[in-house]
Design a protein around this motif. Structure first.
Motif, short mmCIF file in Angstrom:
data_model
loop_
_atom_site.label_atom_id
_atom_site.label_comp_id
_atom_site.label_asym_id
_atom_site.label_seq_id
_atom_site.Cartn_x
_atom_site.Cartn_y
_atom_site.Cartn_z
N ILE A 1 0.84 -1.20 0.00
CA ILE A 1 0.00 0.00 0.00
C ILE A 1 0.87 1.25 0.00
CG2 ILE A 1 -1.63 1.35 1.40
CD1 ILE A 1 -2.88 -1.34 2.26
N ARG A 2 1.92 1.27 0.82
CA ARG A 2 2.81 2.44 0.87
C ARG A 2 3.50 2.66 -0.48
NH1 ARG A 2 5.42 0.85 6.64
NH2 ARG A 2 3.67 1.54 7.91
N ILE A 3 3.94 1.56 -1.10
CA ILE A 3 4.59 1.68 -2.40
C ILE A 3 3.61 2.26 -3.43
CG2 ILE A 3 5.52 0.34 -4.34
CD1 ILE A 3 6.79 -1.53 -2.22
N ARG A 4 2.37 1.77 -3.40
CA ARG A 4 1.37 2.25 -4.37
C ARG A 4 1.06 3.73 -4.13
NH1 ARG A 4 -0.17 2.74 -9.04
NH2 ARG A 4 -2.39 2.81 -9.42
N ILE A 5 0.97 4.14 -2.86
CA ILE A 5 0.72 5.56 -2.55
C ILE A 5 1.87 6.42 -3.07
CG2 ILE A 5 0.56 7.23 -0.65
CD1 ILE A 5 -1.03 5.09 0.90
N ARG A 6 3.11 5.97 -2.85
CA ARG A 6 4.26 6.72 -3.35
C ARG A 6 4.23 6.84 -4.87
NH1 ARG A 6 8.19 3.44 0.14
NH2 ARG A 6 7.85 4.40 2.17
N GLU A 7 3.88 5.73 -5.55
CA GLU A 7 3.81 5.76 -7.00
C GLU A 7 2.78 6.77 -7.49
OE1 GLU A 7 2.89 1.79 -8.27
OE2 GLU A 7 4.93 1.06 -7.92
N ILE A 8 1.63 6.80 -6.80
CA ILE A 8 0.58 7.74 -7.21
C ILE A 8 1.04 9.17 -7.01
CG2 ILE A 8 -1.74 8.58 -6.65
CD1 ILE A 8 -2.52 5.66 -6.12
N PHE A 9 1.67 9.46 -5.87
CA PHE A 9 2.12 10.83 -5.62
C PHE A 9 3.29 11.22 -6.53
CE2 PHE A 9 -0.06 10.78 -1.39
CZ PHE A 9 -0.82 11.90 -1.61
N ASP A 10 4.16 10.27 -6.86
CA ASP A 10 5.32 10.59 -7.70
C ASP A 10 4.97 10.64 -9.19
OD1 ASP A 10 6.87 10.72 -5.42
OD2 ASP A 10 7.73 8.71 -5.67
N HIS A 11 4.16 9.71 -9.66
CA HIS A 11 3.95 9.59 -11.10
C HIS A 11 2.49 9.70 -11.53
CE1 HIS A 11 8.08 8.30 -11.19
NE2 HIS A 11 7.81 7.32 -10.34
N GLY A 12 1.57 9.85 -10.62
CA GLY A 12 0.15 9.89 -10.97
C GLY A 12 -0.29 11.27 -11.41
N ASN A 13 -1.40 11.33 -12.10
CA ASN A 13 -1.94 12.61 -12.52
C ASN A 13 -2.73 13.24 -11.36
OD1 ASN A 13 -4.37 11.25 -12.43
ND2 ASN A 13 -4.55 11.04 -14.65
N HIS A 14 -3.20 14.45 -11.55
CA HIS A 14 -3.86 15.16 -10.47
C HIS A 14 -5.18 14.49 -10.06
CE1 HIS A 14 -5.86 16.81 -14.01
NE2 HIS A 14 -6.85 17.20 -13.22
N ILE A 15 -5.84 13.82 -10.98
CA ILE A 15 -7.10 13.15 -10.66
C ILE A 15 -6.86 11.96 -9.72
CG2 ILE A 15 -9.05 11.86 -11.63
CD1 ILE A 15 -8.70 13.56 -14.18
N ALA A 16 -5.80 11.20 -10.00
CA ALA A 16 -5.46 10.05 -9.15
C ALA A 16 -5.04 10.54 -7.76
CB ALA A 16 -4.36 9.23 -9.79
N LYS A 17 -4.26 11.63 -7.71
CA LYS A 17 -3.82 12.17 -6.42
C LYS A 17 -5.01 12.65 -5.60
CE LYS A 17 0.69 13.64 -8.09
NZ LYS A 17 1.57 14.77 -8.39
N LYS A 18 -5.94 13.33 -6.26
CA LYS A 18 -7.13 13.83 -5.58
C LYS A 18 -7.97 12.67 -5.05
CE LYS A 18 -11.28 16.59 -6.30
NZ LYS A 18 -12.10 17.34 -7.24
N ALA A 19 -8.15 11.63 -5.85
CA ALA A 19 -8.93 10.46 -5.42
C ALA A 19 -8.27 9.76 -4.23
CB ALA A 19 -9.09 9.49 -6.60
N LEU A 20 -6.95 9.69 -4.26
CA LEU A 20 -6.22 9.07 -3.15
C LEU A 20 -6.40 9.86 -1.86
CD1 LEU A 20 -4.22 6.97 -2.03
CD2 LEU A 20 -2.38 8.47 -2.78
N VAL A 21 -6.22 11.17 -1.96
CA VAL A 21 -6.36 12.03 -0.77
C VAL A 21 -7.80 11.93 -0.22
CG1 VAL A 21 -6.35 14.41 0.05
CG2 VAL A 21 -4.51 13.58 -1.42
#
Length: 121
Positions: free
Chosen positions: A94-114
């Motif tokens: 889960i931590r690795i996936r969160i880091r991937e989203i914050f490092d390489h994800g678009n703004h929509i993915a980051k917003k959905a994660l937050v």
């Protein structure tokens, strides 16, 4: 230690039940109460059942508890360790996936994660 406390609690309840029953029994013996009164008969029957249940429970609590065999304890210990390892691996993923989203994800993915993280907390 717990069984002693529970046993003492059952003993106290048993004594309280007996105290509550004595005046009724004494008055029945002395014929102060009507023998045909159903509420008194029902109450006495209830008190007898409660006393019997408490004596049975007290006897169960006073018996020494069975100690599991070493093989069974080893098996339990192994299962617990496996479950802990699995949970640790899941958290790491889960931590690795969160880091991937914050490092390489678009703004929509980051917003959905937050939003998902806020919703969980």
């Amino acid at each position: 230690m717990r069984s002693r406390r529970r046993s003492a609690g059952c003993g106290k309840q048993l004594k309280d039940e007996q105290r509550g029953r004595r005046p009724l029994l004494d008055s029945v013996r002395e014929r102060d109460l009507n023998d045909e009164d159903d509420s008194i008969k029902a109450r006495l029957a209830t008190l007898r059942d409660q006393s019997r249940q408490l004596r049975t429970r007290k006897a169960q609590l006073e018996q020494p508890s069975a100690v599991p065999e070493p093989a069974a304890l080893s098996k339990i210990r192994t299962r617990i360790r496996i479950r802990i390892r699995i949970r640790i691996r899941i958290r790491i993923r889960i931590r690795i996936r969160i880091r991937e989203i914050f490092d390489h994800g678009n703004h929509i993915a980051k917003k959905a994660l937050v939003e998902a993280l806020i919703k969980e907390s």
